[in-house]
Design an enzyme around this catalytic site. Structure first.
Site, PDB file in Angstrom:
ATOM      1  N   LYS A  87       1.047  -1.153   0.201  1.00 41.46           N
ATOM      2  CA  LYS A  87      -0.029  -0.047   0.140  1.00 41.46           C
ATOM      3  C   LYS A  87       0.835   1.517   0.054  1.00 41.46           C
ATOM      4  CE  LYS A  87      -3.719  -2.571   2.011  1.00 41.46           C
ATOM      5  NZ  LYS A  87      -4.441  -2.807   3.181  1.00 41.46           N
TER       6      LYS A  87
ATOM      7  N   GLN B 132      -5.191  -1.702   9.246  1.00 44.39           N
ATOM      8  CA  GLN B 132      -4.991  -2.906   8.742  1.00 44.39           C
ATOM      9  C   GLN B 132      -5.626  -4.108   9.666  1.00 44.39           C
ATOM     10  OE1 GLN B 132      -4.064  -3.364   5.733  1.00 44.39           O
ATOM     11  NE2 GLN B 132      -3.916  -5.527   5.803  1.00 44.39           N
TER      12      GLN B 132
ATOM     13  N   ASP C  44     -11.509   2.669   3.128  1.00 41.40           N
ATOM     14  CA  ASP C  44     -11.620   1.109   3.129  1.00 41.40           C
ATOM     15  C   ASP C  44     -13.025   0.632   2.731  1.00 41.40           C
ATOM     16  OD1 ASP C  44      -9.504  -0.845   3.427  1.00 41.40           O
ATOM     17  OD2 ASP C  44      -9.429  -0.626   5.506  1.00 41.40           O
TER      18      ASP C  44
HETATM   19  N1  GUN Z   1      -6.963  -7.039   5.686  1.00 46.14           N
HETATM   20  C1  GUN Z   1      -7.212  -7.802   4.743  1.00 46.14           C
HETATM   21  N2  GUN Z   1      -7.617  -7.013   3.843  1.00 46.14           N
HETATM   22  C2  GUN Z   1      -7.891  -5.903   4.341  1.00 46.14           C
HETATM   23  C3  GUN Z   1      -8.284  -4.627   3.753  1.00 46.14           C
HETATM   24  O1  GUN Z   1      -8.834  -4.713   2.537  1.00 46.14           O
HETATM   25  N3  GUN Z   1      -8.206  -3.527   4.471  1.00 46.14           N
HETATM   26  C4  GUN Z   1      -7.875  -3.703   5.709  1.00 46.14           C
HETATM   27  N4  GUN Z   1      -7.949  -2.258   6.515  1.00 46.14           N
HETATM   28  N5  GUN Z   1      -7.394  -4.791   6.220  1.00 46.14           N
HETATM   29  C5  GUN Z   1      -7.450  -5.654   5.540  1.00 46.14           C
END
Ligand code: GUN
Length: 287
Positions: free
Chosen positions: A53, A97, A120
């Site tokens: 990211k 996350q 998100d």
């Molecule tokens: N953990 C696995 N996929 C994601 C996601 O798309 N966003 C977040 N914040 N955590 C995750």
């Protein structure tokens, strides 16, 4: 029949190139899109996702701040951290996350994120808006999947889409987005009986079960579009999806690989949401 491989990496690169230009344009107007990422604990998969990211932000010119905290952080401390980003005018998108350590309530954390910085698409406000088709931040993996299917040149409208998996992050929202695209949608899950008889009806099959190579050719309708959301480490150490790529490729019409399939699209949709958030918070028109 051998399926056409849909390269998520190539589609993602195209979208990122356009985003980079858009970010350059925004910078000329004094707007620098900013993303805050909070990562708790030392789960290697989460660290790897967050690295991707941040790299995506660097590639597109988006400003990013990452806060790493030990798993022992209290829920209150985490909520305070989110509140600081809620109020920080340089930050337009906030991502915590997941998964979180067991002593922290995922609900409390998601509820704390300002809906207009929820890139998100996890807050109840965004999920509700998505469900009724209002303009909102779409969740990144489901949105990336829809873009991949569209870029394959295949029509979604009128097709039978089967989603295996009912998580809040992928299964449920991708089913809703497919419905919005006028697919007939079935959601299958761990309690579904005779799974293969359901999946064999699928013109579009989205697999998000989290079990390495669970889906073989016997689950596939010939010519189907197969989207593999899984990322699993095989005993050999190799990254594999939820789908047996080599055998399913011989039955399907289109298939996404792992890696370089859905993964790069998830990150790209996050970058896109962050740019949209910066425009929205600056009062500029959105796409
Ligand atoms: N953990 C696995 N996929 C994601 C996601 O798309 N966003 C977040 N914040 N955590 C995750």
């Amino acid at each position: 029949m051998t399926a056409t491989v849909i390269s998520g990496k190539e589609v993602a690169d195209d979208i990122r190139a356009a985003l980079r230009e858009e970010v350059n344009g925004l910078k000329q107007h004094g707007i620098l899109p900013g993303l805050a990422v909070i990562l708790i604990g030392d789960d290697p998969a989460s660290h790897s996702y967050v690295k991707g990211k941040i790299k995506g932000c660097e590639e597109t010119g988006i400003y990013s701040e990452v806060v790493y905290k030990e798993a022992a952080i209290t829920e209150g401390e985490l909520l305070d951290l989110i509140e600081a980003f809620n109020e920080n005018p340089n930050i337009h998108g906030i991502l915590v996350q997941l998964p979180l350590p067991a002593h922290i309530s995922e609900k409390a954390v998601i509820d704390k994120i300002r809906a207009d910085k929820d890139v998100d698409g996890f807050t109840p406000v965004n999920v509700g808006n998505m469900l009724i088709g209002n303009d909102c931040y779409l969740p990144c993996t489901p949105h990336g999947i829809i873009e991949l299917i569209k870029r394959s040149g295949q029509e979604i409208s009128g097709k039978h889409a089967v989603v295996i998996g009912r998580s809040n992050i992928v299964g449920k929202p991708v089913a809703m987005l497919l419905l919005q695209e006028n697919a007939t949608v079935t959601i299958a899950h761990s309690r579904t009986q005779d799974l293969a008889s359901v999946t064999k009806q699928a013109d579009i099959l989205v697999v998000a079960v989290g079990r390495a190579e669970m889906i073989g050719a016997e689950y596939i309708k010939p010519g189907a579009i197969v989207i593999d959301v899984g990322v699993n480490r095989a005993a050999s150490g190799k990254l594999v999806g939820d789908v047996q790529f080599e055998s399913v490729k011989e039955a399907a019409g289109y298939i996404t690989p792992v890696p370089r399939g859905v993964g790069p699209m998830t990150i790209t949709m996050l970058l896109k949401n962050t740019v949209e958030a910066a425009k929205r918070l600056a009062g500029l028109p959105q796409q």
